[in-house]
Design an enzyme around this catalytic site. Structure first.
Site, PDB file in Angstrom:
ATOM      1  N   THR A 153      -5.521   7.681  -3.209  1.00 23.64           N
ATOM      2  CA  THR A 153      -5.898   8.847  -4.003  1.00 23.64           C
ATOM      3  C   THR A 153      -4.778   9.866  -4.076  1.00 23.64           C
ATOM      4  OG1 THR A 153      -8.204   8.537  -3.294  1.00 23.64           O
ATOM      5  CG2 THR A 153      -7.626  10.648  -4.308  1.00 23.64           C
ATOM      6  N   VAL A 169       2.073   7.163   0.824  1.00 24.79           N
ATOM      7  CA  VAL A 169       1.448   6.856  -0.460  1.00 24.79           C
ATOM      8  C   VAL A 169       0.049   6.308  -0.213  1.00 24.79           C
ATOM      9  CG1 VAL A 169       1.627   5.580  -2.625  1.00 24.79           C
ATOM     10  CG2 VAL A 169       3.708   6.328  -1.444  1.00 24.79           C
ATOM     11  N   ALA A 201       0.089   0.157   6.088  1.00 22.93           N
ATOM     12  CA  ALA A 201       1.245   0.924   6.556  1.00 22.93           C
ATOM     13  C   ALA A 201       0.844   2.278   7.110  1.00 22.93           C
ATOM     14  CB  ALA A 201       2.248   1.096   5.419  1.00 22.93           C
ATOM     15  N   ASP A 202      -0.206   2.879   6.554  1.00 21.15           N
ATOM     16  CA  ASP A 202      -0.664   4.167   7.072  1.00 21.15           C
ATOM     17  C   ASP A 202      -1.209   4.018   8.485  1.00 21.15           C
ATOM     18  OD1 ASP A 202      -2.775   2.625   6.093  1.00 21.15           O
ATOM     19  OD2 ASP A 202      -3.898   4.337   5.309  1.00 21.15           O
ATOM     20  N   ARG A 203      -1.913   2.922   8.739  1.00 20.87           N
ATOM     21  CA  ARG A 203      -2.446   2.682  10.077  1.00 20.87           C
ATOM     22  C   ARG A 203      -1.325   2.372  11.056  1.00 20.87           C
ATOM     23  NH1 ARG A 203      -7.533  -1.306   9.258  1.00 20.87           N
ATOM     24  NH2 ARG A 203      -8.225  -0.417  11.257  1.00 20.87           N
TER      25      ARG A 203
END
EC number: 2.7.1.33
Length: 246
Positions: free
Chosen positions: A10, A7, A104-106
């Site tokens: 964008t 998530v 969290a993406d990293r």
């Protein structure tokens, strides 16, 4: 079958996999689903009968307002509690002041890198924001955050009276001859120069580390930034490894 979710501010990526090696994925605007039922209405036509095979859901989210939607969607339609990606000791050490602040993406990117490519490297993820992350001996040492390419052009457009909203593409010239060329040169090429400077300094201090490039906007500058690995599924792979890997 596992459902993996990234998530972003964008866009959100939804992916399914059986083994963490091959992925089918779909990209939705994050703002299009405000309820669990809206999310189901978008995903069901894409997933079809595969939805019946889902046995686990893993999520990396940087948009807290969407977390409740994902949680309710998982519970209502799969009777599953999702697993959330966050920094914790395991295959990676987190040598930063506040590991809980690492997006969290990293976290997913770092986990995927260590699992698939090695314990030393630099990760560039170009999305709404552009991030640079450094991994040394399996330890996350920190990184840098820059505005993303689209964020820059929209900021110039919204924050000024006369600057236009331009197409985001590389400039193949040294100086711009009109306003559009000036913006393209400053935003796209300028971002590349900034990344080269950050990466170059990291390599001076930590050695000649391999660079992996990922993110929805990375294809725009793929041919401009020196990198050893291009992996558009890096974040999703990290979600799988974190939630369902060994």
């Amino acid at each position: 079958m596992y459902l993996l979710v990234d998530v972003g501010n964008t866009h959100s990526v939804f992916s399914i996999t059986e083994d963490g090696k091959t992925f089918r994925r779909w990209r939705l605007s994050t703002g299009v689903f405000q309820t669990e039922d809206e999310l189901f209405s978008h995903l069901h036509p894409l997933l079809g009968d595969t939805m019946r095979e889902i046995k686990g859901i893993g999520v990396a989210s940087v948009v807290p307002t969407q977390n409740t939607v994902i949680e309710r969607f998982s519970q209502k339609y799969f009777h599953i509690s999702p697993i959330w990606v966050k920094a914790k000791d395991g295959c990676v050490k987190w040598n930063v002041k506040n590991p809980s602040e690492v997006g969290a993406d990293r976290v997913a990117n770092v986990v995927a890198f260590v699992k698939e490519y090695g314990k030393n490297g630099i990760i560039i993820d170009m999305g709404t924001a552009t991030t640079v992350d450094l991994v040394v001996n399996g330890s996350y040492e920190g990184g840098a955050i820059l505005p993303g390419l689209f964020m820059m052009v929209h900021s110039l457009f919204r924050g000024t009276a006369k600057l236009p909203l331009v197409e985001v593409k590389p400039a193949d010239f040294v100086v711009g001859k009109d306003t559009e060329e000036n913006i393209r040169l400053g935003v796209v090429n300028g971002s590349v120069y900034a990344l080269e400077g950050i990466i170059g300094r990291m390599k001076e201090v930590y050695g000649d580390l391999p660079v992996v490039l990922t993110g929805g906007q990375s294809k725009i500058v793929k041919d401009m930034i020196k990198h050893e690995i291009f992996d558009e599924d890096l974040t999703i792979k990290g979600v799988y490894h974190f939630c369902f890997g060994d």
